[in-house]
Write a protein that holds these residues in place. Structure first.
Motif, mmCIF file in Angstrom:
data_model
loop_
_atom_site.group_PDB
_atom_site.id
_atom_site.type_symbol
_atom_site.label_atom_id
_atom_site.label_comp_id
_atom_site.label_asym_id
_atom_site.label_seq_id
_atom_site.Cartn_x
_atom_site.Cartn_y
_atom_site.Cartn_z
ATOM 1 N N GLN A 51 0.825 -1.199 0.000
ATOM 2 C CA GLN A 51 0.000 0.000 0.000
ATOM 3 C C GLN A 51 0.865 1.257 0.000
ATOM 4 O OE1 GLN A 51 -3.173 0.720 -0.148
ATOM 5 N NE2 GLN A 51 -4.188 -1.253 0.042
ATOM 6 N N TRP A 52 0.348 2.310 -0.618
ATOM 7 C CA TRP A 52 1.058 3.592 -0.628
ATOM 8 C C TRP A 52 1.221 4.074 0.810
ATOM 9 C CZ3 TRP A 52 3.213 6.064 -4.762
ATOM 10 C CH2 TRP A 52 3.699 7.361 -4.528
ATOM 11 N N PRO A 53 2.444 4.468 1.211
ATOM 12 C CA PRO A 53 2.682 4.808 2.617
ATOM 13 C C PRO A 53 2.076 6.151 2.998
ATOM 14 C CG PRO A 53 4.641 5.263 1.316
ATOM 15 C CD PRO A 53 3.654 4.613 0.380
ATOM 16 N N ALA A 54 1.795 6.290 4.279
ATOM 17 C CA ALA A 54 1.274 7.570 4.770
ATOM 18 C C ALA A 54 2.307 8.668 4.587
ATOM 19 C CB ALA A 54 0.891 7.441 6.242
ATOM 20 N N GLU A 55 3.581 8.324 4.711
ATOM 21 C CA GLU A 55 4.671 9.278 4.492
ATOM 22 C C GLU A 55 5.720 8.601 3.614
ATOM 23 O OE1 GLU A 55 7.868 12.012 7.014
ATOM 24 O OE2 GLU A 55 6.165 11.064 7.999
ATOM 25 N N PHE A 56 5.935 9.138 2.433
ATOM 26 C CA PHE A 56 6.849 8.530 1.480
ATOM 27 C C PHE A 56 8.295 8.662 1.965
ATOM 28 C CE2 PHE A 56 9.381 8.107 -2.352
ATOM 29 C CZ PHE A 56 8.720 7.118 -3.060
ATOM 30 N N GLN A 57 9.015 7.541 1.980
ATOM 31 C CA GLN A 57 10.405 7.537 2.412
ATOM 32 C C GLN A 57 11.319 7.591 1.188
ATOM 33 O OE1 GLN A 57 11.393 7.655 5.652
ATOM 34 N NE2 GLN A 57 9.197 7.800 6.149
ATOM 35 N N ILE A 58 12.148 8.614 1.115
ATOM 36 C CA ILE A 58 13.062 8.757 -0.012
ATOM 37 C C ILE A 58 14.103 7.634 0.043
ATOM 38 C CG2 ILE A 58 14.777 10.239 -1.116
ATOM 39 C CD1 ILE A 58 11.884 11.200 -1.366
ATOM 40 N N PRO A 59 14.308 6.915 -1.071
ATOM 41 C CA PRO A 59 15.242 5.782 -1.060
ATOM 42 C C PRO A 59 16.697 6.248 -1.023
ATOM 43 C CG PRO A 59 14.484 6.181 -3.289
ATOM 44 C CD PRO A 59 13.710 7.127 -2.403
ATOM 45 N N LYS A 60 17.582 5.317 -0.750
ATOM 46 C CA LYS A 60 19.009 5.590 -0.860
ATOM 47 C C LYS A 60 19.365 5.672 -2.338
ATOM 48 C CE LYS A 60 20.833 5.684 3.330
ATOM 49 N NZ LYS A 60 21.634 6.822 3.815
ATOM 50 N N PHE A 61 20.037 6.743 -2.716
ATOM 51 C CA PHE A 61 20.453 6.913 -4.096
ATOM 52 C C PHE A 61 21.785 6.196 -4.321
ATOM 53 C CE2 PHE A 61 17.929 10.889 -3.340
ATOM 54 C CZ PHE A 61 16.863 10.537 -4.152
ATOM 55 N N PRO A 62 22.220 6.066 -5.585
ATOM 56 C CA PRO A 62 23.559 5.508 -5.834
ATOM 57 C C PRO A 62 24.621 6.260 -5.042
ATOM 58 C CG PRO A 62 22.340 5.674 -7.890
ATOM 59 C CD PRO A 62 21.491 6.337 -6.840
ATOM 60 N N TYR A 63 25.731 5.585 -4.771
ATOM 61 C CA TYR A 63 26.749 6.120 -3.868
ATOM 62 C C TYR A 63 27.233 7.503 -4.285
ATOM 63 C CZ TYR A 63 30.979 6.349 -1.028
ATOM 64 O OH TYR A 63 31.947 6.739 -0.138
ATOM 65 N N ASP A 64 27.500 7.683 -5.607
ATOM 66 C CA ASP A 64 28.011 8.979 -6.052
ATOM 67 C C ASP A 64 26.975 10.076 -5.894
ATOM 68 O OD1 ASP A 64 26.537 7.640 -8.054
ATOM 69 O OD2 ASP A 64 27.318 9.013 -9.579
ATOM 70 N N VAL A 65 25.700 9.718 -6.073
ATOM 71 C CA VAL A 65 24.629 10.709 -5.898
ATOM 72 C C VAL A 65 24.519 11.107 -4.429
ATOM 73 C CG1 VAL A 65 22.134 11.107 -6.112
ATOM 74 C CG2 VAL A 65 23.367 9.867 -7.910
ATOM 75 N N GLU A 66 24.581 10.126 -3.540
ATOM 76 C CA GLU A 66 24.514 10.412 -2.108
ATOM 77 C C GLU A 66 25.673 11.312 -1.674
ATOM 78 O OE1 GLU A 66 22.402 9.866 0.255
ATOM 79 O OE2 GLU A 66 20.958 8.533 -0.711
ATOM 80 N N MET A 67 26.839 11.088 -2.232
ATOM 81 C CA MET A 67 27.994 11.917 -1.890
ATOM 82 C C MET A 67 27.765 13.368 -2.304
ATOM 83 S SD MET A 67 30.502 10.279 -0.358
ATOM 84 C CE MET A 67 31.984 11.205 -0.741
ATOM 85 N N GLN A 68 27.258 13.578 -3.519
ATOM 86 C CA GLN A 68 26.999 14.938 -3.995
ATOM 87 C C GLN A 68 25.930 15.619 -3.155
ATOM 88 O OE1 GLN A 68 26.918 15.449 -8.466
ATOM 89 N NE2 GLN A 68 26.992 13.202 -8.381
ATOM 90 N N LEU A 69 24.879 14.892 -2.820
ATOM 91 C CA LEU A 69 23.786 15.476 -2.040
ATOM 92 C C LEU A 69 24.229 15.780 -0.613
ATOM 93 C CD1 LEU A 69 20.710 13.372 -3.234
ATOM 94 C CD2 LEU A 69 21.326 15.711 -3.872
ATOM 95 N N GLN A 70 25.039 14.914 -0.049
ATOM 96 C CA GLN A 70 25.520 15.158 1.309
ATOM 97 C C GLN A 70 26.339 16.447 1.369
ATOM 98 O OE1 GLN A 70 27.779 11.909 2.911
ATOM 99 N NE2 GLN A 70 28.258 12.963 4.817
ATOM 100 N N SER A 71 27.196 16.625 0.388
ATOM 101 C CA SER A 71 28.011 17.839 0.345
ATOM 102 C C SER A 71 27.147 19.078 0.110
ATOM 103 C CB SER A 71 29.058 17.713 -0.767
ATOM 104 O OG SER A 71 29.797 18.906 -0.906
ATOM 105 N N ALA A 72 26.167 18.958 -0.793
ATOM 106 C CA ALA A 72 25.296 20.094 -1.099
ATOM 107 C C ALA A 72 24.393 20.436 0.076
ATOM 108 C CB ALA A 72 24.468 19.786 -2.342
#
Length: 517
Positions: free
Chosen positions: A119-140
């Motif tokens: 079922q569609w969740p009451a609060e959507f949880q953003i998934p873990k992105f690929p490692y390089d994407v997570e690194m860029q987002l963490q820095s930003a």
């Protein structure tokens, strides 16, 4: 002074009862008791607790206050999400406990079916992105927190983010609504505030539009891979004389989770057809419920695609799939389609709202109000809980300015031939056959469901249970609601069963608002 330990009898399912001992004493809230039950019995997902109420002949009622139970009380656990190891607790038409074992939800949880949805969740949880994407987002994100600098993602970074979000959305549904897409975009900028759009009022409007296009492209990719839920809407599946893409589009309309699932891994149409033929033999054997459940679960995708793609007549479908036409299998099929319990949830929510519904209904004026008060009269005369439920359900269409006689059919048992002729003319209805000469307290001779002139089920016990099972039948057979009772069925689906409950029509929203006054 230390509190005395308490012991509770916990019903986890059919033939599965445990003793819960809490050394610290009775929990202070229902939530605390739920958490302790889940911890001690290793239950996953959301649950509801019910207690045995002496005011209603020891029937189980939703537990709202801890004052309703004491040491050595009996509490029943109902799993509201995925069926756990002990099985989904339900009630059959005779009031006995039943359970939906793991075989009932084989295609929802089996490792052979990675495409099974929830079922569609009451609060959507953003998934873990690929490692390089997570690194860029963490820095930003760190730069945003420190200096308020927003990130302007490049084409590849944005594409990777949208691809991951589309994959996550597909675990819930192939055709998310505008509101659901918006909830994902909003969750994205909450999880990664550096992605907030400077020129957007909401901060995520551009992400919402991009995500809509990404989902369309993602469906195209899945269509080319043969995903049945989206390939069924491709042009090659349209009639040759009408090839407009919007013609005969088949999508989930009633919050179905597994609307048109793919075959299980290793299965083909031929192998599943052999299972169907074997089922025809198994249903003729006595005391063979376990084998039937396993084969019905295994053939779920095959049966579902047949319904969605071919829209067979009910009479023909009943001949091909006789195992589906029992209360237990209708409930199991409903769980496979929606991942939600049917009869327990329906009756529990109906009981929860009954008193307030009666108050609201009595305020209705005009001719409809007079009819409603006549229908509700037995509900105020210390009648059984089944009679109260029936009165509320019969009054509900009138309150919504709809005609209950379209759905509810009443007959006497004096002329079986005439009754049969009448039932053959009904498109969709619940029939009650009363004993001639009986009074209001006399139980009906039969309560059943008729669709397209075919008696689908009978011996359902009471009208409220029949309404709950009818909802299961509608989902199991992929039927549309009657237009004349659109609001009535919307209440059953969205208010009583909590399916797609966030999107209500104006009429139903007004009723729901009054339930909380």
């Amino acid at each position: 002074m230390m509190a005395e330990p308490v012991k509770l009898r916990i019903i986890l399912g059919s033939n599965n009862t445990e003793k819960l001992t809490i050394a610290s004493g009775m929990p202070k809230s229902v939530e605390d008791l739920s958490d302790e039950s889940k911890r001690q019995f290793d239950i996953q997902g959301d649950i509801r607790l019910q207690y045995m109420d002496s005011d209603f002949d020891n029937e189980f009622i939703n537990l709202k206050r801890m004052d309703d139970i004491q040491d050595k009380s009996t509490v029943k656990v109902i799993c509201l999400t995925d069926a756990s190891d002990f099985g989904e607790v339900g009630m059959n038409q005779s009031g006995e406990e039943t359970s939906l074992s793991s075989s009932d939800t084989l295609l929802l949880s089996s490792s052979d079916s990675e495409t099974a949805r929830s079922q569609w969740p009451a609060e959507f949880q953003i998934p873990k992105f690929p490692y390089d994407v997570e690194m860029q987002l963490q820095s930003a994100n760190q730069a945003f927190i420190s200096n308020g600098i927003l990130l302007n993602p490049g084409h590849k970074l944005k594409s990777d983010i949208l691809e991951a979000l589309a994959e996550k959305i597909m675990t819930f549904k192939a055709y998310p609504s505008n509101l659901e897409i918006e909830s994902v975009a909003e969750a994205l900028i909450k999880a990664h505030p550096c992605l907030r759009e400077q020129g957007s009022f909401s901060g995520f409007y551009g992400w919402k539009i991009s995500l809509k296009y990404k989902m369309a492209n993602y469906r195209t990719k899945l269509r080319n891979l043969g995903c049945p839920e989206v390939s069924i809407n491709s042009l090659k599946h349209k009639p040759t004389d009408r090839c407009h893409p919007a013609y005969a589009v088949k999508k989930p309309r009633k919050a179905e989770v597994n609307f048109c699932p793919p075959y299980p891994a290793g299965e083909t149409q031929d192998s599943l057809e052999r299972e169907r033929l074997a089922l025809l033999t198994e249903v003729k054997k006595k005391h063979n419920e376990i084998v039937i459940k396993e084969k019905m679960a295994r053939t779920f995708a095959y049966r579902r695609q047949e319904l969605v793609k071919n829209n067979p007549m009910i009479a023909d479908f009943k001949i091909r799939w006789p195992g589906l036409f029992s209360v237990a299998e209708v409930e199991a099929e409903f769980v496979r389609i929606t991942t939600a319990p049917l009869v327990p949830r329906f009756l529990a929510q109906l009981d929860q709202y009954t008193d307030q519904l009666i108050k609201v209904f009595k305020n209705k004026g005009g001719a409809a109000g007079r009819k409603i008060r006549q229908i509700l009269a037995p509900a105020t005369q210390n009648e059984t809980i089944e009679k109260r439920r029936e009165c509320v359900l019969r009054a509900l269409p009138l309150y919504l300015n709809e005609d209950p006689s379209i759905l509810f059919k009443e007959y006497l048992d004096s002329d079986a031939t005439a009754v049969q002729r009448e039932l053959e003319q009904i498109t969709l209805g619940i029939f009650t056959i009363s004993v001639e000469g009986g009074d209001a307290s006399t139980p009906p001779a039969d309560v059943g469901i008729t669709i397209e002139g075919v008696e689908v089920l009978h011996d359902l016990g009471d009208m409220a249970s029949a309404c709950a099972v009818l909802m299961g039948v509608i989902y199991a057979l992929n039927l549309s609601y009657p237009r004349e009772l659109k609001a009535f069925f919307e209440v059953l689906q969205k208010v009583f069963l909590h399916l797609d409950a966030s999107r209500l029509s104006t009429k139903v929203q007004m009723l729901k608002n009054k339930l909380y006054e």
